[in-house]
Design a protein around this motif. Sequence first.
Motif, PDB file in Angstrom:
ATOM      1  N   SER A   1       0.868  -1.131   0.111  1.00  0.00           N
ATOM      2  CA  SER A   1       0.033   0.055   0.016  1.00  0.00           C
ATOM      3  C   SER A   1       0.667   1.157   0.090  1.00  0.00           C
TER       4      SER A   1
ATOM      5  N   ARG B   1      -7.464  -5.712  -1.894  1.00  0.00           N
ATOM      6  CA  ARG B   1      -8.047  -4.552  -0.909  1.00  0.00           C
ATOM      7  C   ARG B   1      -7.546  -2.995  -1.595  1.00  0.00           C
TER       8      ARG B   1
ATOM      9  N   ARG C   1     -14.703  -2.677   5.177  1.00  0.00           N
ATOM     10  CA  ARG C   1     -14.023  -1.138   5.301  1.00  0.00           C
ATOM     11  C   ARG C   1     -15.064  -0.033   6.048  1.00  0.00           C
ATOM     12  N   SER C   2     -16.519  -0.533   5.734  1.00  0.00           N
ATOM     13  CA  SER C   2     -17.419   0.385   6.330  1.00  0.00           C
ATOM     14  C   SER C   2     -17.303   0.220   7.902  1.00  0.00           C
TER      15      SER C   2
ATOM     16  N   ARG D   1     -15.462  -5.940  12.564  1.00  0.00           N
ATOM     17  CA  ARG D   1     -14.457  -6.337  11.535  1.00  0.00           C
ATOM     18  C   ARG D   1     -13.697  -7.553  11.916  1.00  0.00           C
TER      19      ARG D   1
ATOM     20  N   THR E   1     -14.989  -6.707   0.944  1.00  0.00           N
ATOM     21  CA  THR E   1     -14.146  -5.795   1.401  1.00  0.00           C
ATOM     22  C   THR E   1     -14.864  -4.496   1.821  1.00  0.00           C
ATOM     23  N   ASP E   2     -15.948  -4.195   0.918  1.00  0.00           N
ATOM     24  CA  ASP E   2     -16.482  -2.935   1.257  1.00  0.00           C
ATOM     25  C   ASP E   2     -17.215  -2.977   2.729  1.00  0.00           C
TER      26      ASP E   2
ATOM     27  N   GLU F   1     -14.896   0.491   9.854  1.00  0.00           N
ATOM     28  CA  GLU F   1     -13.674   1.192  10.391  1.00  0.00           C
ATOM     29  C   GLU F   1     -13.711   2.683  10.666  1.00  0.00           C
TER      30      GLU F   1
END
Length: 421
Positions: free
Chosen positions: A276, A316, A363-364, A374, A359-360, A366
């Motif tokens: 990343s 991701r 991620r939501s 999570r 993944t979405d 966080e």
Amino acid sequence: MKEEQINKAYANAKEHYAALGIDVDKAIEKLNEIPISIHCWQADDVSGFENPEGELTGGIQATGNYPGKARTIEELRKDIEKVLSLVPGKHRLSLHAIYGDFGGEFVDRDQIEPKHFQSWIDWAKKLGIKLDFNSTFFSHPKADNGYTLSDFNPEIRNFWKEHLRRCRRIAAEIGRQQGDPCIHNIWIPDGEKDKTVSRLAHRQLLKESLDEVLSEKISTDYLKDTVECKLFGIGSESYVVGSHEFYMGYAVKNNMMLTLDAGHFHPTEVISDKISSMLLFVPEINLHVSRPERWDSDHVVILNDELLALSQEIVRSGNRDRVHVGLDYFDASINRIGAYAVGIRSTQKALLQALLEPTDKLRSFEPENKNFQRMAYLEELKAMPWNAVYNYYCHKQGVPVGDEYIREIERYEDEVTSKRK
């Protein structure tokens, strides 16, 4: 495994994943679009065809002496064809410069040409696969003192600069003929076993050598250069010229691809966390997936936590098209075809698990600080029936399902590799 069992298990898996909002069919489609660049050197223990003796020097060492290694181009190609029949998907083959078709004659590294790889290009076209390429800076008398592009001797540097020039042109010709860019990996073993005073001087010479050779502009439609770093190697335990910091800086400055090898860092340092960061500063990343044990020992890739973490970061990030996945290991202690099959299939299984992740949704959680949710979902995903999806994928691709590939490899050993003396 019977077709009825495969289809029933797949239907059940689809239902489980659909409850999480995941389209399993699309995940398979995405997996099928990710080629793995398979390294040719597992089949013959990095011997190549430049030197009939095939002795390795310069920080490279394959351990073990399992019978049946490929001894000729014909045998190596036959082995690769067998490997490709055991794994689903369309993949690439990564060649080293020492694997040229030299017609039984010695051709030094500064004299190799595209014609020495034309038979590889033709063979790959028949199979419908693409090729990648690697300069070979080890196992040569002019690398015996531990330095190549960063050697204090200008004659040594010039020899290796010419080798690099020719490798780039060969890779470009491969890319032109296959209609797809050839990834050309640059790794050098330069360094010293014990304490080194002239660290900066060697790195200045490496930078100058790379600058000079890479100044020859070649279209990225044909060629994509990438530089590979390393922490240490055999005979360079104290100092490696091409460190991570050197090549990270060089790649960022020159807006070029960077290769991250899983075994080229500290024993507790992993490359999954670097993806990343590097995607913010370089156009593309090339991964050499291996499995270090204690040191850069290039063990066969298995489905472990780091392989899964690598795959998750690729997915991701949303930049699958900017991350290229290649394998780099050489184990001569076990059946070499088996080593290929296990490594490739394990890599695909990790990628599939990452593609089957919501993944979405994860991620939501966080921004709302829902860290329990999570964690709970990530734990539940570990027990999801992803292997039923991979078995279905194999079945639809017409390759062995489950443990069937083991028997196929055993048959190939009985009929082919065991006959090699």
